[in-house]
Design a protein around this motif. Sequence first.
Motif, PDB file in Angstrom:
ATOM      1  N   ASP A  41       0.825  -1.202   0.000  1.00 18.73           N
ATOM      2  CA  ASP A  41       0.000   0.000   0.000  1.00 18.73           C
ATOM      3  C   ASP A  41       0.862   1.256   0.000  1.00 18.73           C
ATOM      4  OD1 ASP A  41      -2.232  -1.615  -0.038  1.00 18.73           O
ATOM      5  OD2 ASP A  41      -2.555  -1.533   2.113  1.00 18.73           O
ATOM      6  N   PRO A  56      -5.791   9.507  -2.097  1.00 24.14           N
ATOM      7  CA  PRO A  56      -6.422   8.182  -1.995  1.00 24.14           C
ATOM      8  C   PRO A  56      -7.389   7.870  -3.139  1.00 24.14           C
ATOM      9  CG  PRO A  56      -6.377   9.228   0.146  1.00 24.14           C
ATOM     10  CD  PRO A  56      -5.941  10.273  -0.862  1.00 24.14           C
ATOM     11  N   ARG A 113      -3.732   2.063  -5.527  1.00 21.81           N
ATOM     12  CA  ARG A 113      -3.503   1.170  -4.397  1.00 21.81           C
ATOM     13  C   ARG A 113      -4.169   1.752  -3.168  1.00 21.81           C
ATOM     14  NH1 ARG A 113       1.755  -2.072  -4.762  1.00 21.81           N
ATOM     15  NH2 ARG A 113       2.342  -1.909  -6.942  1.00 21.81           N
ATOM     16  N   SER A 114      -4.389   0.915  -2.176  1.00 22.70           N
ATOM     17  CA  SER A 114      -4.947   1.404  -0.917  1.00 22.70           C
ATOM     18  C   SER A 114      -3.968   2.372  -0.271  1.00 22.70           C
ATOM     19  CB  SER A 114      -5.215   0.242   0.036  1.00 22.70           C
ATOM     20  OG  SER A 114      -6.245  -0.569  -0.475  1.00 22.70           O
ATOM     21  N   SER A 115      -4.524   3.411   0.323  1.00 20.26           N
ATOM     22  CA  SER A 115      -3.707   4.439   0.970  1.00 20.26           C
ATOM     23  C   SER A 115      -3.882   4.378   2.481  1.00 20.26           C
ATOM     24  CB  SER A 115      -4.131   5.834   0.494  1.00 20.26           C
ATOM     25  OG  SER A 115      -3.934   5.966  -0.891  1.00 20.26           O
ATOM     26  N   ASP A 158      -7.881   3.022  11.775  1.00 25.62           N
ATOM     27  CA  ASP A 158      -6.878   2.210  11.086  1.00 25.62           C
ATOM     28  C   ASP A 158      -5.664   2.027  11.990  1.00 25.62           C
ATOM     29  OD1 ASP A 158      -4.966   1.054   9.450  1.00 25.62           O
ATOM     30  OD2 ASP A 158      -5.305   2.419   7.765  1.00 25.62           O
ATOM     31  N   GLY A 163      -5.551  -4.920   3.924  1.00 25.20           N
ATOM     32  CA  GLY A 163      -6.571  -4.009   3.409  1.00 25.20           C
ATOM     33  C   GLY A 163      -7.705  -3.838   4.396  1.00 25.20           C
ATOM     34  N   VAL A 186     -15.602  -1.703   3.889  1.00 23.07           N
ATOM     35  CA  VAL A 186     -15.787  -1.370   2.477  1.00 23.07           C
ATOM     36  C   VAL A 186     -17.280  -1.215   2.184  1.00 23.07           C
ATOM     37  CG1 VAL A 186     -15.511  -2.217   0.124  1.00 23.07           C
ATOM     38  CG2 VAL A 186     -13.640  -2.478   1.768  1.00 23.07           C
TER      39      VAL A 186
END
Length: 167
Positions: free
Chosen positions: A23, A48, A53-55, A77, A146, A152
């Motif tokens: 990431d 983002p 890619r995921s940030s 997070d 992730g 999500v």
Amino acid sequence: GTTIPAGYDAARDALLADERPGDVVVLPWGVYRAFDWNARRSSLDPAPRLLPRSSVVDDRLVVARPDRGEVVVAGEDPRAAVVTTALEQGRPLVDVLPGLGVRFVLIESGTPGAPPAAVLAGLEPVTAGPGATVLGVPGAVAPAAGPAPWRVAVVALGDAAAVLLLL
């Protein structure tokens, strides 16, 4: 109109070209930006949404108090919390990012809060602006962790609700 600097295109292309997993941490550390190219208007960090890619970003919420103080609400997070601590301690990010599943650091320029050189020590140049620079984490990187599937789904539902409100 607002033109996003070409460094973001170069960053996106480099991240797409590198097939290794990992990431991206976005710096300066903070979710809101005031860019030179955006007439210094405060805006949500575009990285983002622009990156493939995921940030990992600073997900803490800073709330102003009536007495002119601030309350900082912790983010969700756990990787962002580790990055926050490393930045506060001035530790090189290269010491913590591999274990977090982070392969790249995107540094946005033309906005307040440039990261100190000490925290960037050991990272390797990948792209060089304008507007956005990518540094790579050398060596092996743990599998990226992730977002949880429920998170999500909640974000997707929230986005759908916001679109419906706009319509």
